[in-house]
Design a protein around this motif. Structure first.
Motif, mmCIF file in Angstrom:
data_model
loop_
_atom_site.group_PDB
_atom_site.id
_atom_site.type_symbol
_atom_site.label_atom_id
_atom_site.label_comp_id
_atom_site.label_asym_id
_atom_site.label_seq_id
_atom_site.Cartn_x
_atom_site.Cartn_y
_atom_site.Cartn_z
ATOM 1 N N ILE A 23 0.854 -1.202 0.000
ATOM 2 C CA ILE A 23 0.000 0.000 0.000
ATOM 3 C C ILE A 23 0.884 1.245 0.000
ATOM 4 C CG2 ILE A 23 -1.751 1.307 1.286
ATOM 5 C CD1 ILE A 23 -2.631 -1.418 2.530
ATOM 6 N N GLU A 24 0.623 2.116 -0.969
ATOM 7 C CA GLU A 24 1.372 3.380 -1.034
ATOM 8 C C GLU A 24 0.675 4.442 -0.176
ATOM 9 O OE1 GLU A 24 3.103 4.562 -5.025
ATOM 10 O OE2 GLU A 24 1.555 6.102 -4.795
ATOM 11 N N ALA A 25 -0.630 4.476 -0.247
ATOM 12 C CA ALA A 25 -1.381 5.470 0.533
ATOM 13 C C ALA A 25 -2.861 5.112 0.496
ATOM 14 C CB ALA A 25 -1.192 6.874 -0.055
ATOM 15 N N CYS A 26 -3.575 5.639 1.469
ATOM 16 C CA CYS A 26 -5.035 5.587 1.427
ATOM 17 C C CYS A 26 -5.502 7.032 1.258
ATOM 18 C CB CYS A 26 -5.585 4.985 2.708
ATOM 19 S SG CYS A 26 -7.366 4.759 2.686
ATOM 20 N N LYS A 84 -4.390 3.843 -10.940
ATOM 21 C CA LYS A 84 -4.607 4.986 -10.039
ATOM 22 C C LYS A 84 -4.792 6.289 -10.805
ATOM 23 C CE LYS A 84 0.268 6.050 -9.108
ATOM 24 N NZ LYS A 84 1.316 6.120 -8.074
ATOM 25 N N ASP A 85 -4.469 6.282 -12.084
ATOM 26 C CA ASP A 85 -4.632 7.487 -12.901
ATOM 27 C C ASP A 85 -6.034 7.597 -13.508
ATOM 28 O OD1 ASP A 85 -1.950 8.118 -12.446
ATOM 29 O OD2 ASP A 85 -1.327 6.819 -14.102
ATOM 30 N N THR A 86 -6.878 6.617 -13.287
ATOM 31 C CA THR A 86 -8.228 6.666 -13.861
ATOM 32 C C THR A 86 -8.957 7.908 -13.350
ATOM 33 O OG1 THR A 86 -8.258 4.256 -13.843
ATOM 34 C CG2 THR A 86 -10.380 5.366 -14.133
ATOM 35 N N ASP A 95 -9.490 6.029 -2.346
ATOM 36 C CA ASP A 95 -8.611 5.157 -3.127
ATOM 37 C C ASP A 95 -7.613 4.517 -2.167
ATOM 38 O OD1 ASP A 95 -9.743 5.914 -5.521
ATOM 39 O OD2 ASP A 95 -7.996 7.024 -6.257
ATOM 40 N N LEU A 96 -7.486 3.215 -2.231
ATOM 41 C CA LEU A 96 -6.369 2.539 -1.580
ATOM 42 C C LEU A 96 -5.359 2.298 -2.700
ATOM 43 C CD1 LEU A 96 -5.581 1.435 1.232
ATOM 44 C CD2 LEU A 96 -6.434 -0.799 0.469
ATOM 45 N N ASN A 100 2.214 -0.618 -7.250
ATOM 46 C CA ASN A 100 2.293 -1.113 -8.638
ATOM 47 C C ASN A 100 1.407 -0.305 -9.590
ATOM 48 O OD1 ASN A 100 -0.239 -1.930 -7.879
ATOM 49 N ND2 ASN A 100 -0.014 -4.062 -8.504
ATOM 50 N N GLY A 101 0.868 0.831 -9.105
ATOM 51 C CA GLY A 101 0.094 1.706 -9.978
ATOM 52 C C GLY A 101 -1.392 1.408 -10.003
ATOM 53 N N VAL A 102 -1.801 0.409 -9.242
ATOM 54 C CA VAL A 102 -3.222 0.035 -9.189
ATOM 55 C C VAL A 102 -3.846 0.676 -7.963
ATOM 56 C CG1 VAL A 102 -4.656 -1.967 -8.589
ATOM 57 C CG2 VAL A 102 -3.074 -2.101 -10.513
#
Ligand SMILES: [Zn+2]
Length: 272
Positions: A23-26, A84-86, A95-96, A100-102
């Motif tokens: 997890i990068e961030a919530c 995550k760019d959607t 967003d969690l 890996n960019g998801v």
């Protein structure tokens, strides 16, 4: 409203995308859900890895080495796996984000859902600790149900929708199960025999399992950037079929409202 089969389908739809991911961030855009989004989620320590995704009743549990995220979809929530760019849509509240960019994106127009955090056993969380058995486990069986309800004058439908007796039987599945078991929703629980309880339990398991199996065909939709995951409507015998002919005996289906919930009844197949 997402019921147990939809929550189980969601679990199956997301778990293989996020298990093992870091997890990068919530990112919380709107913390005002049914309860405020847990403050811990806005400040997750770096490097947490998703160890498992599980379900208890209609709660999703995302396990990390520091604790569990507890998610409830409320009345109108859904989760999707997206880049995550959607671009964001209205009501995309959380967003969690993974490294890996998801991201796991939470959308909830009515905001009755929940995102909570616990760093102890999630099954002891106040929302989960007192829940009755899962319907698809052996702990939910005809003998236990008969013992639990045999002195209760309450309508059987109210009891099977009560989380103190069994979890995850919402209004649609309660109506359908009682029809298939030939039991009137308002029959006092204490008038059910052991055989009635055995049959009702068996049918509740069948109805929920069939819905989960059907949900399996929609799993790819959890990655669709457009629309929402394909929640599904299985063939329904009585639910939402007021005044239409019973599929078994052709008698018109009756709609009655009890405790603010609609009951659909075939008066021939389900004698009071
Ligand atoms: Zn009928």
């Amino acid at each position: 409203m997402p019921e147990l089969p939809e929550v189980e389908t969601t679990k199956r739809g997301i778990e293989h995308h996020i298990c093992g991911q870091t997890i990068e961030a919530c990112v919380v855009r709107n913390p005002k859900l049914r309860w405020p989004v847990a403050a811990e989620l806005c400040h997750l320590p770096p490097g947490l890895v998703v160890k498992s995704v599980s379900r208890r009743a209609k709660y999703l549990l995302i396990e990390t080495q520091a604790g569990h995220i507890i998610i409830h979809l409320g009345m109108s929530g859904h989760l999707r796996i997206l880049s995550k760019d959607t671009p964001l849509e209205k009501h995309d509240h959380i967003d969690l984000v993974f490294n890996n960019g998801v991201c796991l994106r939470y959308h909830d127009p009515r905001r009755f859902g929940a995102w909570l955090w616990t760093n102890t056993d999630p099954h002891q969380h106040p929302l989960l600790a007192k829940l009755a058995p899962e319907p698809l486990t052996d702990a939910f069986n005809g003998e236990n149900l008969f013992e639990a309800i045999k002195h209760r004058p309450t309508a059987i439908k109210a009891l099977i929708m009560n989380n103190q007796y069994v979890v995850g039987v919402g209004n649609i599945y309660a109506n359908e199960s009682l029809f298939l078991a030939g039991i009137h929703p308002l029959r006092p629980a204490k008038r059910l025999t052991q055989a009635d309880c055995d049959r009702l339990v068996r049918i509740i398991k069948q109805v929920l399992s069939a819905a989960i199996d059907q949900g399996g065909t929609t799993l790819k939709d959890f990655m669709s950037p457009s629309g929402k995951p394909g929640y599904f409507v299985q063939k329904l015998y009585v639910y939402d079929r007021a005044n239409q002919a019973c599929l078994v005996c052709q008698t018109p289906i009756q709609r009655e409202v009890h405790l603010q919930r609609a009951s659909y009844i075939c008066p021939h197949c389900q004698p009071a």
